[in-house]
Design a protein around this motif. Structure first.
Motif, PDB file in Angstrom:
ATOM      1  N   LEU A  96      29.289  40.920  46.284  1.00 34.12           N
ATOM      2  CA  LEU A  96      30.075  42.042  46.777  1.00 34.12           C
ATOM      3  C   LEU A  96      30.892  41.630  47.988  1.00 34.12           C
ATOM      4  O   LEU A  96      31.950  42.181  48.258  1.00 34.12           O
ATOM      5  CB  LEU A  96      29.170  43.226  47.158  1.00 34.12           C
ATOM      6  CG  LEU A  96      28.588  43.999  45.976  1.00 34.12           C
ATOM      7  CD1 LEU A  96      27.563  45.013  46.457  1.00 34.12           C
ATOM      8  CD2 LEU A  96      29.691  44.718  45.206  1.00 34.12           C
ATOM      9  N   MET A  97      30.378  40.644  48.712  1.00 32.84           N
ATOM     10  CA  MET A  97      31.098  40.161  49.898  1.00 32.84           C
ATOM     11  C   MET A  97      32.071  39.050  49.520  1.00 32.84           C
ATOM     12  O   MET A  97      32.691  38.443  50.384  1.00 32.84           O
ATOM     13  CB  MET A  97      30.116  39.625  50.932  1.00 32.84           C
ATOM     14  CG  MET A  97      29.146  40.659  51.458  1.00 32.84           C
ATOM     15  SD  MET A  97      28.089  39.865  52.721  1.00 32.84           S
ATOM     16  CE  MET A  97      26.576  40.781  52.534  1.00 32.84           C
ATOM     17  N   GLY A  98      32.153  38.754  48.233  1.00 38.19           N
ATOM     18  CA  GLY A  98      33.095  37.721  47.801  1.00 38.19           C
ATOM     19  C   GLY A  98      32.556  36.309  47.929  1.00 38.19           C
ATOM     20  O   GLY A  98      33.305  35.336  47.807  1.00 38.19           O
ATOM     21  N   ALA A  99      31.263  36.194  48.188  1.00 40.75           N
ATOM     22  CA  ALA A  99      30.699  34.859  48.418  1.00 40.75           C
ATOM     23  C   ALA A  99      30.787  33.963  47.186  1.00 40.75           C
ATOM     24  O   ALA A  99      30.914  32.752  47.301  1.00 40.75           O
ATOM     25  CB  ALA A  99      29.242  34.976  48.873  1.00 40.75           C
ATOM     26  N   ASN A 100      30.720  34.574  46.004  1.00 39.69           N
ATOM     27  CA  ASN A 100      30.756  33.759  44.787  1.00 39.69           C
ATOM     28  C   ASN A 100      32.109  33.100  44.570  1.00 39.69           C
ATOM     29  O   ASN A 100      32.223  32.163  43.783  1.00 39.69           O
ATOM     30  CB  ASN A 100      30.374  34.601  43.560  1.00 39.69           C
ATOM     31  CG  ASN A 100      31.228  35.846  43.428  1.00 39.69           C
ATOM     32  OD1 ASN A 100      31.610  36.449  44.434  1.00 39.69           O
ATOM     33  ND2 ASN A 100      31.528  36.250  42.215  1.00 39.69           N
ATOM     34  N   ARG A 101      33.103  33.599  45.270  1.00 40.87           N
ATOM     35  CA  ARG A 101      34.413  32.956  45.137  1.00 40.87           C
ATOM     36  C   ARG A 101      34.509  31.722  46.035  1.00 40.87           C
ATOM     37  O   ARG A 101      35.399  30.904  45.883  1.00 40.87           O
ATOM     38  CB  ARG A 101      35.534  33.951  45.475  1.00 40.87           C
ATOM     39  CG  ARG A 101      35.876  34.857  44.289  1.00 40.87           C
ATOM     40  CD  ARG A 101      37.036  35.799  44.588  1.00 40.87           C
ATOM     41  NE  ARG A 101      36.577  37.107  44.977  1.00 40.87           N
ATOM     42  CZ  ARG A 101      36.910  37.699  46.128  1.00 40.87           C
ATOM     43  NH1 ARG A 101      37.689  37.094  46.984  1.00 40.87           N
ATOM     44  NH2 ARG A 101      36.457  38.899  46.409  1.00 40.87           N
TER      45      ARG A 101
END
Lengths: 262, 119
Positions: A96-101
């Motif tokens: 949700l925090m965009g960490a996977n990007r």
């Protein structure tokens, strides 16, 4: 909730890699300790870091931002930072925090090490297949090898060229192999820089004249406008960095090296 | 007979009774050149004079596949038919170029261009 802790150690399996084991709640206070730790890593040029998050309960958004910053610093020095051991709920929160990007997630340290070594140690891995001499197998074989190549990070264009090489050599092996033997062999290995393909078909002892003709065909593939056949080898030759033919009493092996182009 | 890993879909063209667009979907290789040739021959056999091959969904072609395309192209010329190819993807085009078939085949960027060239 577990108490916050942070432990650093050199990986037992590979001294080039640092493992940071985090536990508890990672917020801005604990991030401070983390950032200072990274400062000294960067200073001592230890730029490959695995962050073990298995015992982490909570990560605040600024903390994730700080981790991203640490990663950036390592990337600048040609290193990297990856995350290991994320629970499904933590993974969801991070996404949700965009960490996977930004971060690559791994299930365990072992997989990280194996990827790392492949990237850095030029270790070639070999795939060897014994294939029935039937054209119906070839599409699956060429796609298998092309998938392996892409999975290892080669781009689509290179994978396509390699797929073409495999296809043409396999079809050639089927066409020219001794039909009684009914099988041919493919060996395939790749590293960061190049792939090597060897296709072997079995033949009865070729007489010297025939051996010469076969060698000629490989050295100088002639493409005849009129003919539908005979284009495969010309194509392989043009796509390969190196092409070599070995003829022995049991069979013929075509060796191709193709250097990565991207 | 249904080809293995390649689907050929024939579409009529509005305003051009003797023209068909043939969409190639999949891989054209040694396992399906014969059936592809049969299919194309049967289209010409129905009295069609022009085929525009839509290659937008043609993912892969090998030397045997290219050989068949060249054969179709030559046969068409002999019979004063047209065989045009449109929307070739980059990877397939590279193979066509390397083999030197780009000068022997009638290739267009778009189907519209191919159709317009029939006039």
């Amino acid at each position: 909730m577990t108490e916050f802790s942070i432990k650093w150690h050199e990986s037992e399996d590979d001294a080039r890699i640092t493992v940071v084991v985090l536990a508890g709640s990672i917020d801005m206070v604990s991030v401070d300790a983390l950032t200072k730790g990274f400062d000294s890593l960067v200073e001592s040029n230890r730029c490959f870091v695995i962050v073990d998050m298995e015992r982490v309960d909570f990560v605040s958004s600024p903390a994730v931002g700080a981790l991203m910053g640490c990663r950036r610093r390592l990337i600048e020095k040609k290193g990297n930072l990856v995350l290991v051991g994320l629970t499904p709920s933590l993974r969801e929160k991070l996404n949700l925090m965009g960490a996977n990007r930004i971060f690559r997630y791994y299930n365990d340290v072992k997989t990280v090490l194996s990827d790392y070594r492949w990237e850095h140690d030029n270790l070639a891995q070999k795939l060897a297949l014994q294939v029935p001499s039937a054209p119906a197998y070839v599409p699956a074989i060429r796609r298998l090898i092309s998938s392996v190549v892409m999975q290892k990070g080669y781009n689509r264009k290179d994978a396509f060229r390699i797929e073409t090489i495999v296809d043409e050599l396999a079809n050639n092996a089927i066409e020219h192999g001794d039909h009684e033997q009914r099988k041919f062999y493919i060996e395939f290995s790749l590293d960061r820089e190049k792939v090597e393909i060897a296709v072997r078909n079995l033949t009865r002892n070729l007489d010297p004249a025939l051996t010469q003709r076969v060698k000629q065909k490989f050295e100088n593939p002639v493409v005849d406008d009129e003919s539908i056949r005979g284009r495969g080898l010309a194509l392989v030759k043009m796509l390969s960095s190196e092409l070599r033919l070995d003829i022995d009493t049991g069979g013929t092996t075509v060796h191709v090296t193709k250097v990565r182009e991207d | 007979m249904e080809s293995k890993q390649i689907k050929l879909e024939v579409k009529e063209v509005e305003g051009r009774a003797n023209t068909r667009i043939v969409e190639f979907d999949g891989d054209l290789d040694s396992t399906n050149v014969e059936s592809t040739l049969d299919k194309v021959n049967s289209i010409y056999g129905e009295g069609v004079a022009n085929i525009v091959a839509d290659f937008s969904k043609l993912r892969y072609v090998n030397s045997t596949g290219l050989g068949i395309l060249l054969h179709i192209s030559k046969t068409a010329k002999v019979n004063k038919w047209n065989f045009k190819i449109a929307k070739v993807n980059d990877n397939v085009f590279e193979i066509i170029e390397i083999i030197g078939a780009n000068t022997l085949l009638d290739i267009y960027d778009d189907i519209e261009d191919a159709l317009n060239s029939l006039n």
